[in-house]
Design a protein around this motif. Structure first.
Motif, PDB file in Angstrom:
ATOM      1  N   LYS A 204       0.831  -1.196   0.000  1.00  0.00           N
ATOM      2  CA  LYS A 204       0.000   0.000   0.000  1.00  0.00           C
ATOM      3  C   LYS A 204       0.874   1.258   0.000  1.00  0.00           C
ATOM      4  O   LYS A 204       1.961   1.278   0.566  1.00  0.00           O
ATOM      5  CB  LYS A 204      -0.901   0.023   1.241  1.00  0.00           C
ATOM      6  CG  LYS A 204      -1.978  -1.037   1.257  1.00  0.00           C
ATOM      7  CD  LYS A 204      -2.857  -0.856   2.500  1.00  0.00           C
ATOM      8  CE  LYS A 204      -3.987  -1.861   2.525  1.00  0.00           C
ATOM      9  NZ  LYS A 204      -4.836  -1.688   3.721  1.00  0.00           N
ATOM     10  N   GLU A 205       0.361   2.320  -0.627  1.00  0.00           N
ATOM     11  CA  GLU A 205       1.027   3.608  -0.527  1.00  0.00           C
ATOM     12  C   GLU A 205       0.872   4.134   0.897  1.00  0.00           C
ATOM     13  O   GLU A 205      -0.095   3.817   1.593  1.00  0.00           O
ATOM     14  CB  GLU A 205       0.412   4.614  -1.507  1.00  0.00           C
ATOM     15  CG  GLU A 205       0.766   4.369  -2.948  1.00  0.00           C
ATOM     16  CD  GLU A 205       0.339   5.523  -3.834  1.00  0.00           C
ATOM     17  OE1 GLU A 205       1.089   6.520  -3.935  1.00  0.00           O
ATOM     18  OE2 GLU A 205      -0.755   5.433  -4.420  1.00  0.00           O
ATOM     19  N   ARG A 206       1.829   4.967   1.302  1.00  0.00           N
ATOM     20  CA  ARG A 206       1.778   5.533   2.644  1.00  0.00           C
ATOM     21  C   ARG A 206       1.224   6.952   2.619  1.00  0.00           C
ATOM     22  O   ARG A 206       1.556   7.744   1.746  1.00  0.00           O
ATOM     23  CB  ARG A 206       3.177   5.551   3.269  1.00  0.00           C
ATOM     24  CG  ARG A 206       3.607   4.206   3.806  1.00  0.00           C
ATOM     25  CD  ARG A 206       4.979   4.260   4.444  1.00  0.00           C
ATOM     26  NE  ARG A 206       5.331   2.943   4.973  1.00  0.00           N
ATOM     27  CZ  ARG A 206       6.563   2.569   5.265  1.00  0.00           C
ATOM     28  NH1 ARG A 206       7.582   3.406   5.097  1.00  0.00           N
ATOM     29  NH2 ARG A 206       6.789   1.360   5.745  1.00  0.00           N
ATOM     30  N   VAL A 207       0.415   7.235   3.631  1.00  0.00           N
ATOM     31  CA  VAL A 207      -0.159   8.557   3.840  1.00  0.00           C
ATOM     32  C   VAL A 207       0.406   9.114   5.138  1.00  0.00           C
ATOM     33  O   VAL A 207       0.484   8.401   6.143  1.00  0.00           O
ATOM     34  CB  VAL A 207      -1.698   8.492   3.931  1.00  0.00           C
ATOM     35  CG1 VAL A 207      -2.270   9.812   4.414  1.00  0.00           C
ATOM     36  CG2 VAL A 207      -2.300   8.126   2.590  1.00  0.00           C
TER      37      VAL A 207
ATOM     38  N   LYS B 269      -7.629   2.244   3.148  1.00  0.00           N
ATOM     39  CA  LYS B 269      -7.119   2.154   1.779  1.00  0.00           C
ATOM     40  C   LYS B 269      -5.598   2.240   1.712  1.00  0.00           C
ATOM     41  O   LYS B 269      -4.971   1.629   0.839  1.00  0.00           O
ATOM     42  CB  LYS B 269      -7.738   3.273   0.935  1.00  0.00           C
ATOM     43  CG  LYS B 269      -7.402   3.222  -0.529  1.00  0.00           C
ATOM     44  CD  LYS B 269      -8.111   4.335  -1.296  1.00  0.00           C
ATOM     45  CE  LYS B 269      -7.783   4.299  -2.780  1.00  0.00           C
ATOM     46  NZ  LYS B 269      -8.455   5.405  -3.530  1.00  0.00           N
ATOM     47  N   TYR B 270      -4.999   2.999   2.621  1.00  0.00           N
ATOM     48  CA  TYR B 270      -3.559   3.234   2.605  1.00  0.00           C
ATOM     49  C   TYR B 270      -2.931   2.844   3.943  1.00  0.00           C
ATOM     50  O   TYR B 270      -3.616   2.670   4.946  1.00  0.00           O
ATOM     51  CB  TYR B 270      -3.256   4.709   2.339  1.00  0.00           C
ATOM     52  CG  TYR B 270      -3.787   5.238   1.035  1.00  0.00           C
ATOM     53  CD1 TYR B 270      -3.182   4.923  -0.172  1.00  0.00           C
ATOM     54  CD2 TYR B 270      -4.926   6.059   1.011  1.00  0.00           C
ATOM     55  CE1 TYR B 270      -3.673   5.408  -1.369  1.00  0.00           C
ATOM     56  CE2 TYR B 270      -5.423   6.551  -0.185  1.00  0.00           C
ATOM     57  CZ  TYR B 270      -4.797   6.214  -1.375  1.00  0.00           C
ATOM     58  OH  TYR B 270      -5.292   6.700  -2.564  1.00  0.00           O
TER      59      TYR B 270
ATOM     60  N   THR C 180      -1.436   4.270   6.816  1.00  0.00           N
ATOM     61  CA  THR C 180      -1.606   5.639   7.287  1.00  0.00           C
ATOM     62  C   THR C 180      -0.787   5.923   8.539  1.00  0.00           C
ATOM     63  O   THR C 180      -0.790   5.140   9.492  1.00  0.00           O
ATOM     64  CB  THR C 180      -3.095   5.920   7.577  1.00  0.00           C
ATOM     65  OG1 THR C 180      -3.859   5.615   6.404  1.00  0.00           O
ATOM     66  CG2 THR C 180      -3.314   7.370   7.948  1.00  0.00           C
TER      67      THR C 180
END
Length: 330
Positions: free
Chosen positions: A3-6, A34-35, A37
């Motif tokens: 997952k992309e990081r927020v 979704k991410y 986080t």
């Protein structure tokens, strides 16, 4: 699938309010599903304007943690961590500051606006360097997405430039963050003259009681041009209508029509939004009470999140030192 990081967070200067909920907190609850986080409690950056209020920062760090947990930010899906307890962020801030010019900081429109708002006649070094510190917050965990409001875009653009400059000078190891601009309007304060703000005293805090909510909404400003109930109203300049759009969106068209026709009075309009805000905050009170009665569990959440952030920070700094040839004894 990775997952992309927020990365997001708040300066630890006061309790959070409905403006924060509309502008960021509700979005964070959705993003955590979704991410990957990360949410930081920015206590070091709070010192840029509150360096002489150490007890306030200490108290509000836990207040804000309870705000996070009460709105539904889940410690199993979101890493909540304390900025000052990740020393690698401070180290990265210093390294970034070596190639960031003073002019680029002084001409940042967000810094100009915030220094004026804070009433700073003489700008402190830490305040001027806020965007550099913010860049380190983002870069240490290689966050690729940063939720921001329109007013924070200049800060993030400078962060993007700093990361690009580092990657050009040394090695392309850091991630250039992308902004995620929310589409929710900024919530007007109860005084109707500015955004909802803890410093302006026009906010409805997330830990408000039923009585406090009713009192603040009852005292809130409405359309100044509307003297009598039957007078046609102007909802676009009324804070209460802005609250209807935020918290009763499906009914907001009906509220607009009743206001403009003069068939819906301000008192009845306020009663409706009072009920909606109460329904929103009531489950938050229950979650807050649960965690407030378990202070050791809250401390464990903060320590676990901070330890995880430190592990990631150590690995990033190992790469940074290697790229800058500062790993003398490795």
């Amino acid at each position: 699938m990775i997952k992309e990081r927020v990365l997001t967070g708040d300066r630890v200067t006061g309790k959070l309010h409905l403006g924060h909920y509309v502008g960021s907190l509700s979005n964070r609850v959705a993003l955590q599903n979704k991410y990957e986080t990360f949410v930081l409690l920015a206590d070091v950056q709070a010192l840029t304007t509150h360096f002489d209020k150490k007890e306030l920062i200490r108290r509000h760090l836990r207040d804000i943690t309870l705000d996070y947990l009460s709105v539904g930010i889940h410690p199993d899906r979101t890493t909540i961590f304390v900025q000052s307890m990740v020393p690698e962020i401070a180290e990265l801030t210093v390294l970034f500051s070596m190639f960031v010019t003073v002019n680029s900081l002084r001409h940042n429109p967000t810094i100009k606006a915030e220094s004026k708002s804070a009433g700073l006649d003489d700008m402190y070094y830490g305040f001027l360097g806020y965007p550099v510190s913010q860049t380190a917050d983002i870069a240490f965990c290689k966050a690729s997405i940063v939720p921001v409001g329109d007013d924070q875009l200049p800060h993030l653009e400078l962060s993007r430039k700093i990361v690009r400059r580092f990657n050009e000078l040394y090695q392309p190891i850091l991630v250039e963050p992308k902004p995620l601009v929310g589409d929710m309007p900024r919530l007007v304060g109860t005084d109707g003259s500015a955004k909802m703000s803890k410093s302006l005293g026009n906010a409805i805090e997330l830990d408000s009681t039923t009585e406090e909510i009713a009192f603040k909404i009852r005292r809130a400003k409405t359309d100044p041009a509307r003297v009598h109930k039957q007078d046609p109203g102007h909802p676009d300049i009324c804070p209460i209508y802005a609250y209807h759009r935020a918290f009763r969106p499906q009914e907001s068209a009906e509220i607009r029509e009743g206001c403009e026709r003069g068939s819906l009075g301000c008192s009845a309009c306020k009663q409706l939004i009072t009920q909606a805000v109460e329904q929103l905050i009531e489950p938050m009170r229950e979650r807050r009470a649960y965690y407030a009665s378990r202070p050791k569990a809250v401390d464990e959440i903060l320590m676990t999140g901070t330890n995880r952030a430190r592990e990631i920070a150590r690995e990033t700094m190992r790469e940074v030192r290697e790229a800058m040839c500062l790993n003398y004894f490795d």
